[in-house]
Design an enzyme around this catalytic site. Structure first.
Site, PDB file in Angstrom:
ATOM      1  N   GLY A  37      -3.468  14.367  15.077  1.00 53.46           N
ATOM      2  CA  GLY A  37      -4.984  14.402  14.560  1.00 53.46           C
ATOM      3  C   GLY A  37      -5.696  15.102  15.192  1.00 53.46           C
ATOM      4  NE  ARG A  67      -4.564  17.413   9.687  1.00 52.37           N
ATOM      5  CZ  ARG A  67      -5.419  16.948  10.385  1.00 52.37           C
ATOM      6  NH1 ARG A  67      -5.185  15.826  11.077  1.00 52.37           N
ATOM      7  NH2 ARG A  67      -6.706  17.190  10.418  1.00 52.37           N
ATOM      8  N   GLY A  97      -4.147  11.633   9.728  1.00 51.74           N
ATOM      9  CA  GLY A  97      -5.129  10.907   9.019  1.00 51.74           C
ATOM     10  C   GLY A  97      -5.225  11.325   7.537  1.00 51.74           C
ATOM     11  NE  ARG A 117      -5.471   0.836  -2.621  1.00 51.14           N
ATOM     12  CZ  ARG A 117      -6.574   0.338  -2.419  1.00 51.14           C
ATOM     13  NH1 ARG A 117      -7.709   0.560  -1.763  1.00 51.14           N
ATOM     14  NH2 ARG A 117      -6.621  -0.986  -3.000  1.00 51.14           N
ATOM     15  CG  HIS A 161      -1.868  -1.193   1.112  1.00 52.49           C
ATOM     16  ND1 HIS A 161      -1.576  -2.571   1.796  1.00 52.49           N
ATOM     17  CD2 HIS A 161      -3.191  -1.028   0.661  1.00 52.49           C
ATOM     18  CE1 HIS A 161      -2.558  -3.110   1.607  1.00 52.49           C
ATOM     19  NE2 HIS A 161      -3.541  -2.501   0.896  1.00 52.49           N
ATOM     20  CB  SER A 220     -11.314  19.235  15.604  1.00 54.60           C
ATOM     21  OG  SER A 220     -11.893  17.936  15.625  1.00 54.60           O
ATOM     22  CG  ASP A 221     -15.745  17.866  16.975  1.00 49.90           C
ATOM     23  OD1 ASP A 221     -16.553  16.915  17.676  1.00 49.90           O
ATOM     24  OD2 ASP A 221     -14.780  17.250  16.424  1.00 49.90           O
TER      25      ASP A 221
END
Length: 234
Positions: A89, A24, A20, A43, A4, A203-204
């Site tokens: 992340g 980024r 992720g 990919r 991969h 982030s939230d």
């Protein structure tokens, strides 16, 4: 050459950052690394190696969720001999004291994933960070005037849970935030005898409903990136 990543032997540094989002990874390579070279685009999961403060560092996108990060980290540890892996992340706060843009250092990672149940035959494994990396990251952040939050997080398989209040049970036991990858990173580091750490920017908030934009999540969390890079080369 792995399936991969498909990089050549020697293309990837012993220390690597693992966002992720592949964009980024691209942002970090272009803004923090000298002489960055893209070693994979399979990919569209971008990976780069460059120089940070005189030392080789790589950065590799891993996608979302435990199955995706498992593929890349297995190959990085097994085929490319990466010794030190730092996830950078985002996470959702599940304790009210955590605010947007807080830096979280994951000391341990609970999980609802079936991966470790399958791996350990129903036994419970406790995925934990490398203390040396955790201490370096904490000291680096504190020296920059930050107050990083250190503690337990949870890696979940379900972004859209059937029970939208499922996180409250984790919060009851002091878990700070929820994301989707760290438990597998820490488990694989233990398996291969490597060092791993997750640095997460809030982030939230599932408590308040506040959130940051997708653009900000991709490019604006530069403080976390700098702490990760300093930790990677320590």
């Amino acid at each position: 050459m792995s399936t991969h990543i498909a990089a050549k032997s020697g293309d990837i540094a012993e220390a690597i950052l693992l966002p992720g989002d592949p964009l980024r990874a691209k942002f970090i390579a272009e803004n923090f690394l000298e002489e960055p070279v893209q070693y994979t685009g399979v990919r569209n999961m971008l990976g780069y190696t460059g120089i940070y403060r005189g030392k080789r560092v790589s950065v590799q996108g891993t996608g979302m969720g435990i199955p995706s990060i498992s593929i890349y980290v297995n190959e990085l540890f097994r085929d490319y001999h990466v010794r030190r892996a730092i996830r950078i992340g985002t996470a959702g706060a599940i304790l009210p004291e955590l605010k947007l843009r807080d830096l979280v250092i994951a000391m341990s990672a609970s999980t609802d994933s079936g991966a470790n149940n399958q791996r350990f035959g129903g036994r419970n494994f406790a995925p934990t960070a490398a203390f040396s990396l955790l201490k370096t990251a904490y000291d680096t952040a504190a020296a920059r005037g930050w107050q990083p939050k250190v503690g337990s997080i949870v890696s979940t398989d379900m972004f859209y849970a059937e029970d939208p209040g499922d996180w409250k049970l984790w919060a009851k036991f002091g878990v700070m935030a929820v994301e989707m990858e760290t438990a597998e990173l820490y488990t694989l580091a233990a398996k291969y005898g490597r060092e791993a750490l997750s640095l997460l920017t809030i982030s939230d908030s599932l408590v308040s409903g506040e959130t940051t934009s997708a653009e900000e999540r991709q490019t604006a969390f530069t403080g976390m990136m700098e702490v990760a890079l300093e930790t990677a080369i320590s």
